[in-house]
Design an enzyme around this catalytic site. Structure first.
Site, PDB file in Angstrom:
ATOM      1  N   GLU A  86      32.610  24.677  44.818  1.00 23.79           N
ATOM      2  CA  GLU A  86      31.703  25.326  43.874  1.00 23.79           C
ATOM      3  C   GLU A  86      32.044  24.842  42.461  1.00 23.79           C
ATOM      4  O   GLU A  86      33.048  25.235  41.885  1.00 23.79           O
ATOM      5  CB  GLU A  86      31.838  26.844  43.966  1.00 23.79           C
ATOM      6  CG  GLU A  86      30.818  27.581  43.122  1.00 23.79           C
ATOM      7  CD  GLU A  86      30.924  29.092  43.262  1.00 23.79           C
ATOM      8  OE1 GLU A  86      29.871  29.760  43.248  1.00 23.79           O
ATOM      9  OE2 GLU A  86      32.048  29.606  43.392  1.00 23.79           O
ATOM     10  N   LYS A  97      35.357  47.198  34.568  1.00 22.01           N
ATOM     11  CA  LYS A  97      36.048  46.184  33.770  1.00 22.01           C
ATOM     12  C   LYS A  97      35.122  44.999  33.584  1.00 22.01           C
ATOM     13  O   LYS A  97      34.685  44.378  34.543  1.00 22.01           O
ATOM     14  CB  LYS A  97      37.345  45.713  34.422  1.00 22.01           C
ATOM     15  CG  LYS A  97      38.185  44.854  33.452  1.00 22.01           C
ATOM     16  CD  LYS A  97      39.178  43.956  34.144  1.00 22.01           C
ATOM     17  CE  LYS A  97      38.600  42.636  34.586  1.00 22.01           C
ATOM     18  NZ  LYS A  97      38.242  41.727  33.457  1.00 22.01           N
ATOM     19  N   CYS A 113      26.271  31.796  41.210  1.00 17.96           N
ATOM     20  CA  CYS A 113      26.973  31.781  42.487  1.00 17.96           C
ATOM     21  C   CYS A 113      26.090  31.255  43.614  1.00 17.96           C
ATOM     22  O   CYS A 113      26.579  30.686  44.588  1.00 17.96           O
ATOM     23  CB  CYS A 113      27.482  33.176  42.817  1.00 17.96           C
ATOM     24  SG  CYS A 113      26.212  34.447  42.758  1.00 17.96           S
ATOM     25  N   GLU A 163      31.024  40.212  46.180  1.00 17.54           N
ATOM     26  CA  GLU A 163      29.962  39.197  46.071  1.00 17.54           C
ATOM     27  C   GLU A 163      30.625  37.985  45.441  1.00 17.54           C
ATOM     28  O   GLU A 163      30.974  37.992  44.266  1.00 17.54           O
ATOM     29  CB  GLU A 163      28.804  39.736  45.225  1.00 17.54           C
ATOM     30  CG  GLU A 163      27.537  38.902  45.352  1.00 17.54           C
ATOM     31  CD  GLU A 163      27.397  37.887  44.244  1.00 17.54           C
ATOM     32  OE1 GLU A 163      27.682  36.687  44.527  1.00 17.54           O
ATOM     33  OE2 GLU A 163      27.029  38.251  43.134  1.00 17.54           O
ATOM     34  N   GLY A 196      32.756  37.648  41.711  1.00 22.40           N
ATOM     35  CA  GLY A 196      33.510  36.555  41.116  1.00 22.40           C
ATOM     36  C   GLY A 196      33.809  35.491  42.141  1.00 22.40           C
ATOM     37  O   GLY A 196      33.103  35.354  43.145  1.00 22.40           O
TER      38      GLY A 196
END
Length: 542
Positions: free
Chosen positions: A440, A233, A343, A309, A286
């Site tokens: 973040e 996806k 990230c 991750e 994500g």
């Protein structure tokens, strides 16, 4: 959300740029403390975005890819893919839901249980992956243009860095296809004992929007090399390049059903994939918040194996002996690369107090020189953020930084009057308890903190729920060794940052994830380990 809706959101929530090259800004809750803030001029922003380049590519694939065929959604629904430079619709893409995931998983299941892929010799699988890498290079300009158009990253970055990495990663995994083997181990008795490494089955994979093609390679490459089948996806923000790449894989000879690609939203298509009873393995990249949901769905369904991750708030430590000019450039790259949408971005820049002031002035000057504009134009370093949600989130964190009494040194506002562009932003006098130092942000916001000694910076750097990456800048090997062993992070870069080789494993400690991507360690997530024990009759040796 329609383009008109996005435009109205932008107009309502964000003021137009001030037009000044500098202004006086109150520092949060202390209105008596004011300083001159460097600003990007409105004229420069308008000139940079006045004439946008027409993307040199056509959108050819907007349907799901199931069992080797492009098909519409079962519901007939579509959703828009946007150009983040303008908030205008590029194309309408098939919107996957539960029934589409069911169809894709059924195709992958049949391809694994009955199809040729797992039974194909590893060398044959290797050759198909190598042919795909050749096709990636042949179609590099189209892939790069689609990536830039739908994502906003600089075209030069996509063409000269990310597309070559896509080809390199698949060649790396092609090389592993015929080198995955088991073991024989001695037994305490007359037994022959084999350890087999078998493909795990149907792998569900959910990739993010910040590096669509790179993460396509990180996930699809090892899964296919190990003999698995895949349902992938793509991120709803960036569905276009995964479909194009999957088409090239089939052109390279991939059998139908081995790779299926569904476009759609996380709460519908993503949740259906994560909770599907016929998916044997799940890999997700994500946010940490979404990763927790994915892990719970996997556990509540069939307890499928999961690789995650997730997010990061990575420290970049500049020691007092560092070459300041080199460190400024490295720290700038560590944070601002890919519009700050990484990230592992070095989003907490810790600088030794003896060099702090000099570093700060040079870091601010470098940020002011950063070229923001149409990512299709040569020399542009920074394009737009991915969408209105991320755009508004970043500006909200900038406001929180000011309200927390951090010093806004430069930037801090929207760049231009359309699209999702944000000025490169630098904060000084940042404290560890401020939101901009803890959360973040995923945007072009550099927070520069001061430290006194190694023990202090190690404690502060590790005082986070994340542990994805870290950076160290020093000329002293003892200092480097001390820091690399003390920092609780999956990757520590010394005198460099964001070095991603196909063989280097990538993943995090703590809430930055579970398992590793890339390198030999990524294969473990796509293999089952089976012990086979048979008796030996009168063996000559044991």
């Amino acid at each position: 959300m329609a383009a008109r809706r996005i435009s109205s959101l932008l107009a309502r929530s964000l003021p137009a740029p001030s037009g000044c090259s500098s202004l006086l800004l109150s520092r949060g809750k202390n209105p008596g403390s004011r300083r001159s803030i460097n600003r990007f001029s409105t004229a420069a922003a308008a000139a940079a975005l006045e004439k946008l380049v027409t993307p040199p590519v056509q959108v050819c694939y907007t349907q799901h890819l199931i069992n080797g065929q492009f098909v519409d959604s079962a519901s007939g629904k579509t959703f828009p893919a946007y150009d983040p430079r303008t908030a205008e619709v590029i194309a309408n893409v098939a919107e996957g839901e539960v029934e589409d995931i069911d169809r894709a998983v059924a195709a992958a299941r049949k391809a694994f249980d009955e199809g040729p892929w797992p039974k194909m010799t590893p060398y044959e699988r290797c050759r198909i992956l190598l042919r795909f890498a050749d096709l990636v290079e042949k179609h590099s300009e189209e892939l790069a243009a689609l990536e830039t158009w739908n994502n906003g990253k600089p075209y030069e970055q996509a063409l000269h860095s990310e597309i070559p990495s896509l080809a390199r990663l698949f060649r790396y995994y092609a090389g592993w296809a015929d080198k995955i083997h088991g073991l024989t181990v001695p037994a305490d008795g007359n037994y022959h004992m084999q350890i087999l490494h078998e493909p795990i089955g149907v792998a569900g994979q959910i990739i993010p929007w910040n590096f669509p093609l790179i993460l396509f390679a990180w996930k699809v490459g090892p899964a296919l090399a190990c003999g698995n089948t895949v349902v992938l996806k793509s991120a709803e923000q960036t569905p276009l390049t995964a479909l194009y790449a999957a088409k090239l894989l089939h052109e390279a000879g991939l059998p139908p059903g081995v790779l299926n690609v569904i476009s759609g939203y996380g709460p519908t298509a993503g949740a259906a994939l994560a909770s599907h009873m016929n998916v044997d393995k799940l890999s997700f990249t994500g946010s940490t918040q979404t990763g927790k949901i994915v892990l719970e769905l996997a556990a509540r369904s069939n307890l499928k194996a999961v690789t995650l991750e997730l997010g990061g708030k990575s420290p970049f430590i500049i020691c007092e002996d560092a070459d300041i000019d080199e460190a400024v450039e490295a720290a700038h790259f560590a944070l601002f690369f890919n519009q700050g949408q990484c990230c592992c971005a070095g989003s907490r820049t810790y600088v030794h107090e003896r060099i702090y002031d000099e570093f700060l002035e040079k870091a601010k000057a470098r940020a002011m020189k950063r070229v923001v504009g149409d990512p299709f134009k040569k020399g542009v370093e920074q394009g737009p953020q991915i969408d209105v949600e991320q755009f508004e989130k970043i500006l909200r964190y900038i406001r929180l930084g000011v309200e927390s009494n951090a010093t806004l040194e430069c930037g801090g506002e929207r760049f231009g009057s359309k699209g999702f562009f944000i000025q490169p932003t630098v904060f000084s006098n940042v404290q560890d308890d401020m939101p901009i130092a803890q959360d973040e942000i995923f945007g072009p916001v550099q927070s520069i903190l001061k430290f006194k000694d190694l023990d202090e910076v190690i404690r502060r750097a590790n005082a986070t729920t994340y542990g994805l990456a870290a950076g160290v800048y020093t000329k002293n090997i003892d200092t480097a060794n001390t820091l690399t062993r003390a920092l609780r992070a999956g990757t520590v870069w010394v005198n460099c940052y964001d070095v991603f080789d196909a063989a280097i494993p990538f993943g995090g400690y703590k809430m930055s994830g579970i398992g590793r991507e890339k390198g030999i360690y990524s294969l473990n997530g796509y293999l089952q380990v089976k012990a086979v024990v048979t008796p030996l009759r009168n063996p000559a040796w044991l």
